[in-house]
Design a protein around this motif. Structure first.
Motif, PDB file in Angstrom:
ATOM      1  N   ARG A  63      -7.933  -1.437 -21.489  1.00 23.26           N
ATOM      2  CA  ARG A  63      -9.401  -1.455 -21.698  1.00 23.26           C
ATOM      3  C   ARG A  63      -9.766  -0.647 -22.939  1.00 23.26           C
ATOM      4  O   ARG A  63     -10.647  -1.013 -23.704  1.00 23.26           O
ATOM      5  CB  ARG A  63     -10.123  -0.863 -20.482  1.00 23.26           C
ATOM      6  CG  ARG A  63     -10.108  -1.740 -19.248  1.00 23.26           C
ATOM      7  CD  ARG A  63     -11.279  -1.400 -18.313  1.00 23.26           C
ATOM      8  NE  ARG A  63     -11.359  -0.006 -17.953  1.00 23.26           N
ATOM      9  CZ  ARG A  63     -10.724   0.559 -16.920  1.00 23.26           C
ATOM     10  NH1 ARG A  63      -9.934  -0.200 -16.164  1.00 23.26           N
ATOM     11  NH2 ARG A  63     -10.858   1.844 -16.639  1.00 23.26           N
ATOM     12  N   SER A  64      -9.054   0.450 -23.108  1.00 27.00           N
ATOM     13  CA  SER A  64      -9.383   1.321 -24.241  1.00 27.00           C
ATOM     14  C   SER A  64      -9.023   0.697 -25.591  1.00 27.00           C
ATOM     15  O   SER A  64      -9.487   1.165 -26.634  1.00 27.00           O
ATOM     16  CB  SER A  64      -8.657   2.664 -24.087  1.00 27.00           C
ATOM     17  OG  SER A  64      -7.244   2.464 -24.118  1.00 27.00           O
ATOM     18  N   GLN A  65      -8.206  -0.350 -25.577  1.00 27.92           N
ATOM     19  CA  GLN A  65      -7.807  -0.998 -26.835  1.00 27.92           C
ATOM     20  C   GLN A  65      -8.771  -2.111 -27.248  1.00 27.92           C
ATOM     21  O   GLN A  65      -8.625  -2.678 -28.332  1.00 27.92           O
ATOM     22  CB  GLN A  65      -6.402  -1.592 -26.690  1.00 27.92           C
ATOM     23  CG  GLN A  65      -5.312  -0.557 -26.478  1.00 27.92           C
ATOM     24  CD  GLN A  65      -3.947  -1.211 -26.378  1.00 27.92           C
ATOM     25  OE1 GLN A  65      -3.615  -2.109 -27.136  1.00 27.92           O
ATOM     26  NE2 GLN A  65      -3.147  -0.757 -25.435  1.00 27.92           N
ATOM     27  N   ILE A  66      -9.722  -2.470 -26.387  1.00 24.34           N
ATOM     28  CA  ILE A  66     -10.654  -3.563 -26.696  1.00 24.34           C
ATOM     29  C   ILE A  66     -11.765  -3.039 -27.602  1.00 24.34           C
ATOM     30  O   ILE A  66     -12.323  -1.958 -27.360  1.00 24.34           O
ATOM     31  CB  ILE A  66     -11.262  -4.121 -25.392  1.00 24.34           C
ATOM     32  CG1 ILE A  66     -10.164  -4.684 -24.487  1.00 24.34           C
ATOM     33  CG2 ILE A  66     -12.298  -5.206 -25.708  1.00 24.34           C
ATOM     34  CD1 ILE A  66     -10.651  -5.081 -23.107  1.00 24.34           C
ATOM     35  N   ASP A  67     -12.089  -3.802 -28.630  1.00 26.46           N
ATOM     36  CA  ASP A  67     -13.218  -3.455 -29.497  1.00 26.46           C
ATOM     37  C   ASP A  67     -14.498  -3.842 -28.745  1.00 26.46           C
ATOM     38  O   ASP A  67     -14.967  -4.983 -28.831  1.00 26.46           O
ATOM     39  CB  ASP A  67     -13.117  -4.201 -30.829  1.00 26.46           C
ATOM     40  CG  ASP A  67     -14.157  -3.719 -31.828  1.00 26.46           C
ATOM     41  OD1 ASP A  67     -15.263  -3.357 -31.401  1.00 26.46           O
ATOM     42  OD2 ASP A  67     -13.857  -3.706 -33.032  1.00 26.46           O
ATOM     43  N   GLN A  68     -15.043  -2.908 -28.001  1.00 22.11           N
ATOM     44  CA  GLN A  68     -16.160  -3.199 -27.098  1.00 22.11           C
ATOM     45  C   GLN A  68     -17.434  -3.573 -27.869  1.00 22.11           C
ATOM     46  O   GLN A  68     -18.217  -4.406 -27.416  1.00 22.11           O
ATOM     47  CB  GLN A  68     -16.434  -1.995 -26.192  1.00 22.11           C
ATOM     48  CG  GLN A  68     -15.326  -1.681 -25.209  1.00 22.11           C
ATOM     49  CD  GLN A  68     -15.223  -2.683 -24.063  1.00 22.11           C
ATOM     50  OE1 GLN A  68     -16.066  -3.564 -23.916  1.00 22.11           O
ATOM     51  NE2 GLN A  68     -14.189  -2.540 -23.234  1.00 22.11           N
ATOM     52  N   ASP A  97     -10.786 -19.598 -30.503  1.00 27.97           N
ATOM     53  CA  ASP A  97     -12.104 -19.825 -31.088  1.00 27.97           C
ATOM     54  C   ASP A  97     -12.118 -19.176 -32.474  1.00 27.97           C
ATOM     55  O   ASP A  97     -12.552 -18.036 -32.636  1.00 27.97           O
ATOM     56  CB  ASP A  97     -13.196 -19.214 -30.202  1.00 27.97           C
ATOM     57  CG  ASP A  97     -14.589 -19.537 -30.724  1.00 27.97           C
ATOM     58  OD1 ASP A  97     -14.689 -20.155 -31.804  1.00 27.97           O
ATOM     59  OD2 ASP A  97     -15.572 -19.179 -30.048  1.00 27.97           O
ATOM     60  N   PRO A  98     -11.651 -19.928 -33.470  1.00 26.67           N
ATOM     61  CA  PRO A  98     -11.509 -19.341 -34.824  1.00 26.67           C
ATOM     62  C   PRO A  98     -12.833 -18.906 -35.450  1.00 26.67           C
ATOM     63  O   PRO A  98     -12.812 -18.236 -36.487  1.00 26.67           O
ATOM     64  CB  PRO A  98     -10.883 -20.498 -35.625  1.00 26.67           C
ATOM     65  CG  PRO A  98     -10.233 -21.372 -34.609  1.00 26.67           C
ATOM     66  CD  PRO A  98     -11.101 -21.288 -33.394  1.00 26.67           C
ATOM     67  N   ALA A  99     -13.963 -19.242 -34.869  1.00 21.51           N
ATOM     68  CA  ALA A  99     -15.242 -18.779 -35.418  1.00 21.51           C
ATOM     69  C   ALA A  99     -15.474 -17.310 -35.118  1.00 21.51           C
ATOM     70  O   ALA A  99     -16.372 -16.690 -35.702  1.00 21.51           O
ATOM     71  CB  ALA A  99     -16.381 -19.611 -34.834  1.00 21.51           C
ATOM     72  N   ARG A 100     -14.698 -16.763 -34.213  1.00 26.11           N
ATOM     73  CA  ARG A 100     -14.903 -15.373 -33.804  1.00 26.11           C
ATOM     74  C   ARG A 100     -13.655 -14.538 -34.089  1.00 26.11           C
ATOM     75  O   ARG A 100     -12.521 -15.020 -33.983  1.00 26.11           O
ATOM     76  CB  ARG A 100     -15.269 -15.296 -32.319  1.00 26.11           C
ATOM     77  CG  ARG A 100     -16.619 -15.926 -32.016  1.00 26.11           C
ATOM     78  CD  ARG A 100     -16.968 -15.840 -30.543  1.00 26.11           C
ATOM     79  NE  ARG A 100     -18.352 -16.227 -30.309  1.00 26.11           N
ATOM     80  CZ  ARG A 100     -18.762 -17.475 -30.169  1.00 26.11           C
ATOM     81  NH1 ARG A 100     -17.898 -18.453 -30.230  1.00 26.11           N
ATOM     82  NH2 ARG A 100     -20.039 -17.749 -29.978  1.00 26.11           N
ATOM     83  N   ALA A 101     -13.890 -13.270 -34.397  1.00 27.50           N
ATOM     84  CA  ALA A 101     -12.782 -12.358 -34.664  1.00 27.50           C
ATOM     85  C   ALA A 101     -12.182 -11.856 -33.355  1.00 27.50           C
ATOM     86  O   ALA A 101     -12.849 -11.834 -32.310  1.00 27.50           O
ATOM     87  CB  ALA A 101     -13.282 -11.180 -35.503  1.00 27.50           C
ATOM     88  N   ALA A 102     -10.937 -11.451 -33.432  1.00 29.97           N
ATOM     89  CA  ALA A 102     -10.243 -10.944 -32.245  1.00 29.97           C
ATOM     90  C   ALA A 102     -10.814  -9.585 -31.831  1.00 29.97           C
ATOM     91  O   ALA A 102     -11.273  -8.802 -32.667  1.00 29.97           O
ATOM     92  CB  ALA A 102      -8.757 -10.820 -32.533  1.00 29.97           C
ATOM     93  N   VAL A 103     -10.794  -9.331 -30.534  1.00 29.44           N
ATOM     94  CA  VAL A 103     -11.221  -8.021 -30.028  1.00 29.44           C
ATOM     95  C   VAL A 103     -10.031  -7.208 -29.539  1.00 29.44           C
ATOM     96  O   VAL A 103     -10.206  -6.089 -29.074  1.00 29.44           O
ATOM     97  CB  VAL A 103     -12.264  -8.160 -28.895  1.00 29.44           C
ATOM     98  CG1 VAL A 103     -13.523  -8.833 -29.406  1.00 29.44           C
ATOM     99  CG2 VAL A 103     -11.682  -8.913 -27.699  1.00 29.44           C
ATOM    100  N   ILE A 104      -8.827  -7.801 -29.630  1.00 36.79           N
ATOM    101  CA  ILE A 104      -7.613  -7.066 -29.251  1.00 36.79           C
ATOM    102  C   ILE A 104      -6.538  -7.308 -30.303  1.00 36.79           C
ATOM    103  O   ILE A 104      -6.597  -8.290 -31.048  1.00 36.79           O
ATOM    104  CB  ILE A 104      -7.067  -7.495 -27.873  1.00 36.79           C
ATOM    105  CG1 ILE A 104      -6.651  -8.980 -27.907  1.00 36.79           C
ATOM    106  CG2 ILE A 104      -8.074  -7.228 -26.772  1.00 36.79           C
ATOM    107  CD1 ILE A 104      -5.857  -9.422 -26.696  1.00 36.79           C
ATOM    108  N   ASP A 105      -5.577  -6.417 -30.340  1.00 32.54           N
ATOM    109  CA  ASP A 105      -4.377  -6.624 -31.148  1.00 32.54           C
ATOM    110  C   ASP A 105      -3.275  -7.070 -30.179  1.00 32.54           C
ATOM    111  O   ASP A 105      -2.754  -6.239 -29.410  1.00 32.54           O
ATOM    112  CB  ASP A 105      -3.980  -5.322 -31.849  1.00 32.54           C
ATOM    113  CG  ASP A 105      -2.782  -5.529 -32.789  1.00 32.54           C
ATOM    114  OD1 ASP A 105      -2.065  -6.538 -32.624  1.00 32.54           O
ATOM    115  OD2 ASP A 105      -2.577  -4.678 -33.670  1.00 32.54           O
TER     116      ASP A 105
END
Length: 494
Positions: free
Chosen positions: A103-108, A170-178
């Protein structure tokens, strides 16, 4: 004043189809159903009278039609707010099951921005002065809604995503995780056990795609993957759990094909247009909901997995050797419940094919059934490396049973279809049709399949060649629909 209020919630097809795994697909359809149900429940709580769906708790409708008094704009805004809050609640509840280290790795912040701008919510309304004017008012509000949907909102999003990889789903959106740090990620189930998310090191996911992956894992007791579904044609009791730990790249299934079924009602627009007042339309909505519930009971009878069933739409995975029988029962159920006809497409696909491609093929098969005159079943075979074959037949003209029985009882071999296919292609149009028929019978007799009936000629040679070619293609497809294991079939010398 009374109004007709129409609401559409999306995205639908693109959102559901953006899936690499069956669990993603299931999660997409279930999430959309939950959001739509919240909108219907909000309208009902404000004393609006639902028309479609008729029941506020019905599954499946991403489009809502209701009769409301007073302030339709306020109702629509309230429904939109309720749906938006539900999406954030789903995120909170689902992601909350992840261990803290993930959870802490997600770009909230980026996740919230994406969730805020994800939903497509459209509404339109028209006055309904007299119920006798319902057909005219319904047509007007649907046209208004279609016009509103054509004028999409393109609000700016602030993802702060310079240099951030885009989501693979969904390539229109950036990733929220690595994903390089998520190979061992899992999520806690109700019973306290953990289910792996199976995120590959290159699988960058945006917020909605991560929500789907986690949601699907939480529902893993219900989701059947494509490989297990292929296995069920020769081992009906197969369950996903029994293959965990196997290496997908090195263990080949003896029968690696499964069936994807897509079905929906024929000429539903015309059927709805014949409803003279809200109550008549409401009764039709109840009939459609009744069919959806029956469909959810029918598919598991054939060891299938229902991905989506709502209104007149069905999307299901099935073992190949039970797909046609399941489709026939769905068609009968629709005819009895809705008093209409159903068109269905079955795509026979390899379990290793990309899921998005397999879904496209199933929808193309359903379209072929529509284009073939509706009230029909289209079966499309997509082998790896081979040319696709599609056979379309009306429900009352289906002739699969005889061919399936012949294969399952080892009366015919797979060499028969290919020999007949070569014969038809080499036969010239200036040669006699009755000679072609006799030659085909001779080939059949040599294969010791005398019980099989080859259609006799009823017209000139060019027409008969086409008819015989259709029969041969059906014969080729029937081998796959029979579900015979490759190793067993090869053992017969076929």
């Amino acid at each position: 004043m009374s109004y007709l209020l129409s609401i559409s919630i999306g995205p639908v097809q693109d959102f559901i189809a953006a899936a690499r795994r069956t669990a993603d697909l299931y999660a997409g359809s279930q999430t959309l159903q939950e959001l739509s149900k919240v909108a219907a429940q909000h309208l009902a709580s404000k004393d609006a009278e639902l028309i479609f769906p008729a029941d506020k708790d019905a599954d499946g409708a991403n489009k809502i039609l209701a009769q409301a008094e007073g302030d339709p704009k306020g109702l629509a805004e309230g429904a939109k707010k309720a749906v938006q809050e539900k999406l954030h609640q789903l995120w909170k509840d689902t992601i909350g099951k992840l261990p803290q280290e993930y959870r802490s790795q997600i770009d909230q912040a980026r996740a919230k921005e994406q969730l805020d701008h994800f939903l497509e919510f459209y509404a339109a309304w028209v006055p309904l002065v007299k119920e006798s004017e319902y057909p005219k008012a319904r047509l007007a509000v649907e046209r208004l809604l279609a016009g509103r949907k054509a004028l999409r909102d393109f609000g700016p999003t602030h993802q702060q995503d310079d240099g951030v990889p885009k989501s693979v789903l969904d390539p229109a959106r950036a990733a929220v995780i690595d994903p390089r740090n998520w190979s061992e990620a899992n999520i806690e189930l109700k019973e306290g056990t953990y289910r792996p998310l199976r995120i590959k090191p290159t699988e960058y996911l945006d917020a909605v795609s991560l929500l789907k992956r986690c949601y699907g894992a939480l529902k893993s007791d219900k989701v059947v993957d494509t490989r297990t579904m292929a296995r069920r044609s020769w081992k009906p009791e197969a369950e996903p759990d029994e293959r965990y730990g196997e290496d997908d790249d090195h263990i080949q299934e003896p029968q690696p094909y499964l069936a994807i079924l897509v079905a929906d009602g024929d000429r539903m627009g015309e059927l709805i247009s014949r409803q003279d007042d809200p109550e008549a339309h409401r009764q039709l909505s109840k009939s459609l909901d009744g069919f959806a519930q029956k469909a959810r009971a029918i598919v598991p009878k054939y060891r299938g997995f229902m991905v989506y069933s709502g209104g007149d739409d069905v999307l299901a995975f099935l073992p190949v050797n039970r797909a046609v029988a399941c489709a026939k029962e769905l068609s009968e159920a629709f005819r009895h419940q809705v008093k209409g006809t159903l068109s269905a497409g079955i795509a026979i696909v390899h379990y290793r094919e990309p899921l998005s491609l397999s879904l496209e093929r199933a929808r193309a098969a359903e379209k072929a059934a529509k284009n073939g005159g509706r009230n029909a079943l289209a079966v499309a075979l997509h082998t790896r490396g081979g040319s696709p074959i599609t056979v379309v037949q009306r429900w009352d003209e289906l002739s699969w049973d005889e061919l399936l029985e012949a294969y399952q009882n080892r009366k015919i071999t797979r060499g028969l279809a290919h020999e007949l296919h070569k014969l038809v292609l080499e036969w010239q149009d200036d040669m006699r049709a009755d000679y072609l028929y006799k030659e085909a019978q001779r080939v059949l007799a040599r294969k010791e399949a005398r019980d099989l009936k080859i259609p006799p000629p009823t017209s000139d040679t060019p027409t008969y060649r086409k008819e015989l070619l259709t029969f041969v293609e059906q014969l080729i497809i029937a081998r796959f629909l029979s579900g015979i294991k490759e190793e067993a079939h090869a053992g017969t010398g076929a």
